[in-house]
Design an enzyme around this catalytic site. Structure first.
Site, PDB file in Angstrom:
ATOM      1  N   SER A 124       0.910  -1.191   0.069  1.00 12.24           N
ATOM      2  CA  SER A 124      -0.030  -0.036   0.083  1.00 12.24           C
ATOM      3  C   SER A 124       0.778   1.267  -0.101  1.00 12.24           C
ATOM      4  O   SER A 124       1.991   1.286   0.495  1.00 12.24           O
ATOM      5  CB  SER A 124      -0.672   0.000   1.399  1.00 12.24           C
ATOM      6  OG  SER A 124      -1.461   1.121   1.530  1.00 12.24           O
ATOM      7  N   TYR A 149      -2.772  -0.469  10.178  1.00 19.16           N
ATOM      8  CA  TYR A 149      -2.931  -0.870   8.917  1.00 19.16           C
ATOM      9  C   TYR A 149      -1.559  -0.560   8.150  1.00 19.16           C
ATOM     10  O   TYR A 149      -1.110  -1.630   7.616  1.00 19.16           O
ATOM     11  CB  TYR A 149      -3.995  -0.582   8.288  1.00 19.16           C
ATOM     12  CG  TYR A 149      -4.009  -0.923   6.535  1.00 19.16           C
ATOM     13  CD1 TYR A 149      -4.408  -2.056   6.236  1.00 19.16           C
ATOM     14  CD2 TYR A 149      -3.619   0.247   5.580  1.00 19.16           C
ATOM     15  CE1 TYR A 149      -4.416  -2.429   4.998  1.00 19.16           C
ATOM     16  CE2 TYR A 149      -3.620  -0.192   4.366  1.00 19.16           C
ATOM     17  CZ  TYR A 149      -4.107  -1.345   3.985  1.00 19.16           C
ATOM     18  OH  TYR A 149      -3.862  -1.604   2.612  1.00 19.16           O
ATOM     19  N   LYS A 153       1.705  -3.366   6.638  1.00 23.28           N
ATOM     20  CA  LYS A 153       2.079  -3.218   5.331  1.00 23.28           C
ATOM     21  C   LYS A 153       3.620  -3.002   5.238  1.00 23.28           C
ATOM     22  O   LYS A 153       4.325  -3.706   4.582  1.00 23.28           O
ATOM     23  CB  LYS A 153       1.452  -2.292   4.502  1.00 23.28           C
ATOM     24  CG  LYS A 153      -0.173  -2.789   4.130  1.00 23.28           C
ATOM     25  CD  LYS A 153      -0.241  -4.096   3.529  1.00 23.28           C
ATOM     26  CE  LYS A 153      -1.748  -4.488   3.161  1.00 23.28           C
ATOM     27  NZ  LYS A 153      -1.677  -5.803   2.590  1.00 23.28           N
TER      28      LYS A 153
END
Length: 339
Positions: A124, A149, A153
């Site tokens: 991402s 989050y 990643k």
């Protein structure tokens, strides 16, 4: 030639499965259905005329994953199995670290023990944090992401890079920006469980009358209209990039490959611009209200995807308006299923 697709019934995973099947790959899906529905498997078969293998397994259970590798000659993996809501990740950090990292490590353990290479990681643009200059290219310095989050990643990328170097394997880290849209058939799309965390499904549900109003998180950003700016890429374009990246790894003569690609359109659009484009594309109204900013959100992010165009022979081809027409078609399909 079998490829494993973890999270293959999810939003990006299901579209990528379609592109893989259409390209002649044998596909093995592992998905625990925690953020997807079984009918997506049927729709994949209807779209492609082909049936992927499917295992409703939780990847955190290593013994179940081992059964999959024993049953199929896996020659690569595309990893989509992860929780993905920025806001939720701030409220449930331990759950996000467990689900997004333990599942990855279990797959890599099987790769290590069986001598398998060719791993595509769903990463991402959040790994860049709030970049100082735009557009963001692959040489933009990484920052500690604002959200849990994003941190998962970035950690996943580090784990895979160490894995490739230590065991001479081929990996590709695909840093994509904001996927939107649905399959042209209207039979695949983003399927949030409960209240949507991402912009587009919240827009479509509001337009359909499921939600009273769209919440726009902040209008005091340093942007032209005060709302956050993102690079919105059509999900089918994105899926095709995964197939190109996998082929590049499989065709490589090098033992160790660490590819990094940004996947985006190269254009930023604000939240309000997207809402207005959706209204225009579909001739509907989306009532909205301005709320306080969400923790973990950044101001602006859009991609320089020149490297993907040069090395993968890929680029985004679908306009914002075309993408937004497909999501309304998907919403109408979902509404018809509940009648």
């Amino acid at each position: 030639m079998a490829v494993l697709v973890t999270g293959g019934l999810g939003y990006i995973g299901s579209h990528t499965v379609v592109e893989l099947l259409n390209d002649g790959f044998e596909v093995v899906i592992v998905d625990d259905l925690s953020n997807s529905e079984r009918f997506i498997l049927k729709n994949i078969e209807e779209i492609t005329g082909k049936k992927p293998f499917f295992y409703p397994f939780d990847l955190r259970r290593r013994e179940l994953l081992t059964q999959v590798f024993d049953a199929h000659k896996i020659e690569g993996c595309l990893n989509f199995a992860a929780s993905k809501a920025v806001g939720e990740s701030q409220l449930k950090p331990v759950d996000y670290y467990e689900n997004n990292l333990f599942t990855l490590i279990n797959v890599l353990q099987e790769f290590k023990e069986r001598g398998i290479s060719n791993f595509i990681f769903s990463s991402s643009c959040t790994v860049y944090g709030q970049a100082e200059t735009m557009p963001i290219d692959e040489n933009t310095p990484l920052k500690l992401p604002e959200s849990v989050y994003g941190k998962t990643k970035q950690m996943g990328e580090e784990i895979l890079t160490d894995f490739a170097k230590a065991y001479n394997r081929r990996i590709s880290l695909l840093r994509y920006f904001n996927p939107i849209g649905a399959h042209p058939s209207g039979k695949l799309g983003e399927l949030p469980i409960g209240v949507p965390n991402n912009l587009i499904p919240y827009v479509t549900q509001t337009a359909a009358g499921i939600r009273e109003k769209l919440n726009i998180w902040g209008d005091d950003y340093d942007t032209e209209d005060g709302t956050a700016v993102r690079d919105y890429i059509y999900v089918v374009d994105l899926a095709k990039a995964h197939v190109s990246a996998l082929k590049k790894l499989m065709q490589s003569n090098e033992e160790t490959v660490i590819d990094i690609f940004n996947l985006g359109t190269g254009k930023g659009s604000s939240v309000l611009e997207v809402v207005k484009a959706f209204e225009t594309a579909n001739d509907v109204k989306v009532p909205y209200q301005i709320c306080e900013r969400r923790e973990g959100d950044i101001t602006v992010a859009y991609a320089n995807a020149d490297k993907a165009e040069k090395e993968l022979h890929w680029k985004s081809e679908t306009t914002l308006e075309e993408s937004l027409r497909t999501v309304w078609k998907w919403q109408m399909y979902l509404d018809a299923q509940t009648v």
